[in-house]
Design an enzyme around this catalytic site. Structure first.
Site, mmCIF file in Angstrom:
data_model
loop_
_atom_site.group_PDB
_atom_site.id
_atom_site.type_symbol
_atom_site.label_atom_id
_atom_site.label_comp_id
_atom_site.label_asym_id
_atom_site.label_seq_id
_atom_site.Cartn_x
_atom_site.Cartn_y
_atom_site.Cartn_z
ATOM 1 C CE1 TYR A 77 106.959 15.265 160.084
ATOM 2 C CE2 TYR A 77 107.015 13.106 159.053
ATOM 3 C CZ TYR A 77 107.604 14.330 159.308
ATOM 4 O OH TYR A 77 108.831 14.620 158.780
ATOM 5 C CG HIS A 105 114.383 11.127 152.049
ATOM 6 N ND1 HIS A 105 113.261 10.551 151.517
ATOM 7 C CD2 HIS A 105 114.107 11.362 153.357
ATOM 8 C CE1 HIS A 105 112.340 10.444 152.457
ATOM 9 N NE2 HIS A 105 112.830 10.918 153.586
ATOM 10 C CG HIS A 122 113.284 12.214 159.642
ATOM 11 N ND1 HIS A 122 112.312 11.258 159.630
ATOM 12 C CD2 HIS A 122 112.766 13.249 158.921
ATOM 13 C CE1 HIS A 122 111.261 11.688 158.939
ATOM 14 N NE2 HIS A 122 111.525 12.883 158.496
#
Ligand SMILES: *[C@@H]1O[C@H](CO)[C@@H](O)[C@H](O)[C@H]1NC(C)=O
Ligand SMILES: *[C@@H]1O[C@H](CO)[C@@H](O)[C@H](O)[C@H]1NC(C)=O
Ligand SMILES: *[C@@H]1O[C@H](CO)[C@@H](O)[C@H](O)[C@H]1NC(C)=O
Ligand SMILES: *[C@@H]1O[C@H](CO)[C@@H](O)[C@H](O)[C@H]1NC(C)=O
Ligand SMILES: *[C@@H]1O[C@H](CO)[C@@H](O)[C@H](O)[C@H]1NC(C)=O
Ligand SMILES: *[C@@H]1O[C@H](CO)[C@@H](O)[C@H](O)[C@H]1NC(C)=O
Ligand SMILES: *[C@@H]1O[C@H](CO)[C@@H](O)[C@H](O)[C@H]1NC(C)=O
Ligand SMILES: [Fe+2]
Length: 580
Positions: free
Chosen positions: A199, A328, A357
């Site tokens: 990230y 998503h 997540h």
């Protein structure tokens, strides 16, 4: 005169039936586990896990991955910050005197205003199977020594334990995930990483120093066992606004994979054999439509897999094809349209993905019948279809994806937004168990439901539970929230009374255990659950969990003050095993 207990039993059965109907009306299980929507923070640069090893130009960010097609090779990678230094890896098998050397290559790259250190990659080959090797990188007093264990020779009944982590990042939660994986008594032997590593791209100008901190963070595990890499969207690092228009630049420089060994033309998709598994890594962020290199490669490879040799066929990709979270949602649909028919036809056992997540496990479903005009757009159960597991809950700074689409679709067996890791434990060609271990609260509760794959398995399990009478007491932390709604208890006692439900079950069904339909079983289970819940409410003291699986008992992992417990074990093999 009807005895009292019969009346009571009847009431319970009725209630059980109601509960049971409720169970069938919904899809799978959405965990009732409530958690604060707190963002996790990246560990500061001066954290212990990011410490630079002492000494001038000392090798850092050491990590390994499989280096050939079948597990006799290892790619060892490390970075020297100040100058190229030595490219050589010295290695030797445990209990041998003979030291071997192999030379690697060194690469560097620039990204905006960042210049990388000297990134070394050295492939060592022709190792013995199932052997512990030591290796050293660096020179003089900055030489660093590590070890790894090669997998057993590829074969259908070779037991092997894979860990699963996705979307890890470098927060305090990431550190907890990695720590729990390391401490898990299941002892993962190789890690399947489903994409989104550091990230770093969440930082201004994709600050690549955060790639370096990440490399130092994972070294403690990745230097000792291979991490099998999958590229996620956070590996793309495409930023034309700052002059960076080559996708995957930091990722492909830092993480080498043995793609040529599987005749792939790109490090973003490749396959390996390891023990009894055949693992296909796919790239959702590279062209995958018909006629593309990835499509050609995949469709060739999947037909070549020899299931007599590697009965377990595992696919890794970043965005899930089946995802019932809001986050998503539908992003994996294009990939599903292209590849699901292949997965079903070639009997892929399980598809692991990250990106979302949170955690989610599907039933074995297929949606291949849908062709736009026929309207058959509901996934149907199919024993040839893979189980889809989303495990993008490594703990990165973007936080958890808590919002879910409602109602839970039928194909979704279990979902919960908690950080954690998975274990895919292959026993032999027909049996493997998947467990998911959440990080939470120092105590992990059983939240998923039980499944009886086949009637013969049912009788085995019932007998097994019956024999393993066990009452366990444990203290609950005050932060515990669970499906029984006993929030805010500072201390309680959990009792598992498997034997009681089993006793009742056996008396109900006499000798015909193998023909108990699931509905009756659930009915009985639920009625007792309900009765116990009433007691729980009344006494406010106990949590009782009915648990009818010896797999779960075996899967109970006691460690320190907390219990890591797989919420659901899947006997994948019962329905799949080697393709016929
Ligand atoms: C959220 O995080 C902050 C900072 O770490 C902490 O002080 C706070 O208690 C957390 N909130 C909840 C509800 O856990
Ligand atoms: C390594 O050796 C060099 C030269 O001999 C010395 O200057 C340096 O302090 C040593 N470093 C460590 C970490 O011992
Ligand atoms: C990360 O976890 C390790 C192992 O549990 C621990 O030693 C270390 O202090 C942790 N670091 C941070 C910054 O939380
Ligand atoms: C598949 O693997 C088995 C076991 O290793 C081997 O005997 C067989 O020849 C292989 N089949 C093919 C088509 O390669
Ligand atoms: C499962 O899928 C396969 C392959 O598409 C198909 O041949 C089979 O009939 C399906 N089975 C069921 C029960 O739908
Ligand atoms: C495979 O493993 C399962 C679970 O450990 C065991 O029950 C079964 O007998 C094994 N099958 C073979 C063929 O060894
Ligand atoms: C738990 O306790 C806190 C503080 O006492 C309270 O605000 C909260 O509503 C309680 N939660 C439940 C579910 O009882
Ligand atoms: Fe992602």
């Amino acid at each position: 005169m009807v005895p009292k207990w019969v009346c009571a039993g009847f009431v319970y059965l009725l209630l059980g039936l109601i509960l049971n109907v409720a169970e069938f009306c919904n899809g799978g299980m959405t965990s009732g586990y409530q958690r604060p929507n707190n963002l996790s923070f990246d560990m500061p640069l001066d954290s212990d896990v990011f410490r630079v090893p002492p000494g001038y130009n000392a090798p850092q960010q050491v990590h390994i991955t499989q280096g050939d097609y079948e597990g006799r090779g290892v790619i060892i990678s490390w970075i020297t910050p100040d100058e190229p230094g030595s490219n050589t890896v010295v290695y030797w098998a445990e209990n041998t005197e003979l030291k071997n050397c192999a030379d690697g290559i060194v690469v560097t790259y620039k990204y905006f205003d960042y210049t990388s250190g000297f990134i070394h990659h050295c492939t060592i080959k022709d190792l013995e199977f199932d052997t512990k090797y030591y290796y050293e990188v660096g020179i003089g007093n900055t030489t660093r020594q590590f070890w790894f264990i090669t997998p057993p020779k590829v074969g259908p009944d070779v037991p092997y334990t894979f860990g699963l982590i996705g979307d890890l990042g470098q927060t305090y939660d990431s550190n907890t995930t990695l720590t729990h994986y390391e401490l898990n008594p299941a002892k993962g032997q190789a890690l399947l990483f489903v994409g989104d590593l550091s990230y770093a791209d969440d930082y201004p100008f994709h600050d690549n120093n955060r790639w370096d901190t990440w490399g130092r963070f994972i070294e403690r595990n990745a230097a000792h066992q291979p991490w099998i890499w999958t590229a996620g969207n956070h590996e793309i690092d495409f930023a034309p606004a700052i002059g960076e228009s080559i996708p995957f630049k930091p990722y492909t420089h830092r993480f080498f994979v043995p793609y040529e060994a599987s005749e792939s033309t790109s490090p973003l998709w490749y396959s390996i054999k390891r023990a009894s598994a055949y693992i296909i890594v796919m790239s959702s962020y590279s062209a995958f439509g018909k006629y593309t290199p990835q499509y050609k490669w995949f469709t060739n490879k999947v037909t070549e897999v020899n299931r007599t040799e590697t009965p377990w066929l595992i696919v890794l990709m970043h965005p899930p094809m089946y995802n019932s979270y809001v986050s998503h949602y539908m992003e994996g649909e294009t990939m599903r349209v292209m590849y699901e028919p292949w997965f079903v036809e070639y009997k892929v056992d399980v598809v692991f993905a990250g990106h979302v997540h949170a955690y989610e496990r599907s039933e074995r479903v297929s949606n291949v019948a849908y062709n736009i005009i026929n309207g058959l757009c509901t996934p149907v159960n199919n024993h040839s279809a893979p189980v889809y597991i989303t495990i993008g809950d490594g703990g990165n700074q973007e936080g958890l994806s808590t919002a879910m689409t409602q109602p839970q679709p039928h194909y979704s067996a279990y979902r919960e937004a908690s950080f954690g890791h998975g274990i895919f434990d292959i026993k032999n060609r027909t049996h493997a168990y998947f467990s998911w271990h959440r990080n939470q609260d120092g105590y992990a509760i059983e939240a998923d439901s039980q499944r009886f794959p086949t009637s013969t398995e049912t009788i085995g399990r019932v007998l097994c539970s019956f024999i393993k009478i066990r009452v366990s007491f444990r203290f609950l932390s005050n932060s515990r929230h669970d499906i029984f709604d006993i929030k805010n208890k500072t201390c309680g006692i959990a009792i598992e009374m498997d034997f009681l439900s089993m006793l009742i079950l056996t008396s109900f069904t006499g000798k015909n255990l193998e023909i108990i339909p699931r509905i009756l079983y659930n009915m009985i289970r639920n009625s007792f659950l309900l009765a116990f819940l009433l007691i729980v409410r009344l006494l406010g003291l106990f949590v009782l969990q009915l648990n009818c699986s010896c797999y779960k008992m075996n899967g109970l992992n006691y460690r320190g003050g907390f219990i890591v417990r797989p919420p659901k074990d899947i006997a994948l093999s019962a329905v799949l095993g080697p393709a016929s």
